[in-house]
Design a protein around this motif. Structure first.
Motif, PDB file in Angstrom:
ATOM      1  N   CYS A  27       9.868  -2.585 -12.345  1.00  0.00           N
ATOM      2  CA  CYS A  27       9.389  -2.997 -11.024  1.00  0.00           C
ATOM      3  C   CYS A  27       9.821  -1.994  -9.965  1.00  0.00           C
ATOM      4  CB  CYS A  27       9.919  -4.389 -10.680  1.00  0.00           C
ATOM      5  SG  CYS A  27       9.412  -4.979  -9.062  1.00  0.00           S
ATOM      6  N   VAL A 164       2.466  -5.791  -0.223  1.00  0.00           N
ATOM      7  CA  VAL A 164       2.280  -5.411  -1.627  1.00  0.00           C
ATOM      8  C   VAL A 164       3.631  -5.295  -2.325  1.00  0.00           C
ATOM      9  CG1 VAL A 164       1.475  -3.587  -3.174  1.00  0.00           C
ATOM     10  CG2 VAL A 164       0.073  -4.295  -1.240  1.00  0.00           C
ATOM     11  N   MET A 168       4.551  -7.623  -5.454  1.00  0.00           N
ATOM     12  CA  MET A 168       4.781  -6.969  -6.744  1.00  0.00           C
ATOM     13  C   MET A 168       6.105  -7.422  -7.356  1.00  0.00           C
ATOM     14  SD  MET A 168       4.965  -2.879  -7.548  1.00  0.00           S
ATOM     15  CE  MET A 168       3.358  -2.603  -6.825  1.00  0.00           C
TER      16      MET A 168
END
Length: 319
Positions: A27, A164, A168
């Motif tokens: 990530c 975003v 995410m």
């Protein structure tokens, strides 16, 4: 450096890491890729449009990258060390000692490049300082209104990145696909993207009803701050343990940016129908190229004041 960290961790521990912690590193890698691509796109757009406001925004964004890369050192240790203890109790710090130099290099490189970026943007600030004058003229009120418009568009772009980034992290690291919160997060994505795009279009074309709707949705989106409670309340704090610091920073930044966008958006809405529409809708890059390129050939003019109707000589443009 983040990719090297991920590769070393995967080589040592493979798929035996706990799922939630294991997904933390990919990530981070995805966020760094997104941040670098976003910054490159911002830089290209700012140089194409000679947008000084956006160049200053890049300086702030690069500083935020420095903070994020420093937080990454702490959160990677939280993700790695507990998982590694269970597999190698006698030497559980070995893996952390292996990857720690890679993680420390990242903020050092970003910090050094930040100084260079500030130097070059200072030079560009002096180079592009006349563009706004060329677009809106010498009227100080129009110049101020146009600067607020540029700030608003720049804030919308950073709103997009923060949204975003938070989404995410939630979808990759924290939430499970069968949870209600996962579905709500997925549903929020198109709503927010439409909000940002509609808001940018409304302020550029000065569409009052669309701008009003966008500002109202912006207020509703600020309620996303409630996520901070979920990060720290006892019933769910373990769920966010490995990425809580980064999520907290991203969420607070997103809220502050959205609040600033709303305030500047109100100012831009107030400036509708005051003579700035044409300056917003014209292609600023073309205007800037005309400003920096060769001036067009002056056309001959006939003056009724000239004796005998003799044509005046071609005039030289002040530019």
């Amino acid at each position: 450096m983040v990719a090297l960290t991920f590769g070393v961790v995967h080589a040592y521990l493979g798929d035996t890491l706990d799922t939630a912690s294991y997904k933390t590193l990919p990530c981070y890698l995805a966020l760094f890729i997104l941040a670098e691509l976003f910054e490159l796109a911002l830089a290209y757009d700012a140089l194409r449009l000679r947008n000084v406001i956006q160049l200053l925004g890049i300086v702030v964004f690069h500083g935020a990258l420095l903070v994020f890369s420093a937080l990454q050192v702490h959160e990677t240790k939280i993700a790695i060390v507990p998982c590694y203890i269970s597999q190698c109790e006698n030497n559980h710090n070995f893996l952390w000692d292996k990857v720690m130099p890679y993680l420390v290099v990242a903020p050092c490189v970003i910090g050094a490049s930040w100084i260079l970026i500030m130097y070059w943007i200072k030079a560009l600030y002096e180079e592009f300082g006349w563009v706004i004058f060329h677009v809106v003229g010498a009227n100080p009120k129009l110049k101020s209104m146009y600067q607020y418009y540029q700030i608003f568009i720049c804030l919308l772009k950073f709103d997009f990145f923060c949204f975003v980034g938070v989404t995410m992290q939630l979808l990759i690291v924290v939430l499970t696909a069968n949870s209600a919160e996962f579905g709500v997060t997925i549903a929020a994505i198109p709503v927010v993207l439409i909000l940002l795009a509609g808001c940018a279009y409304a302020v550029q074309r000065e569409i009052k009803w669309l701008m009003s709707a966008s500002l109202a949705l912006m207020v509703a989106a600020m309620t996303y701050l409630y996520k901070l409670v979920r990060f720290y309340e006892p019933s769910s704090d373990q769920q966010y343990l490995s990425t809580r610091a980064t999520l907290t920073v991203f969420t607070i930044f997103a809220f502050l940016l959205l609040l600033a966008s709303f305030a500047v958006g109100i100012k831009c809405f107030y400036d509708f129908d005051k003579g700035l529409h044409d300056s917003k809708t014209q292609d600023l890059s073309i205007s800037a190229d005309q400003r920096y390129g060769s001036p067009p050939k002056a056309q001959e003019r006939h003056s009724s004041y000239s004796t005998g109707g003799v044509a005046l000589q071609p005039q030289i443009s002040i530019e």
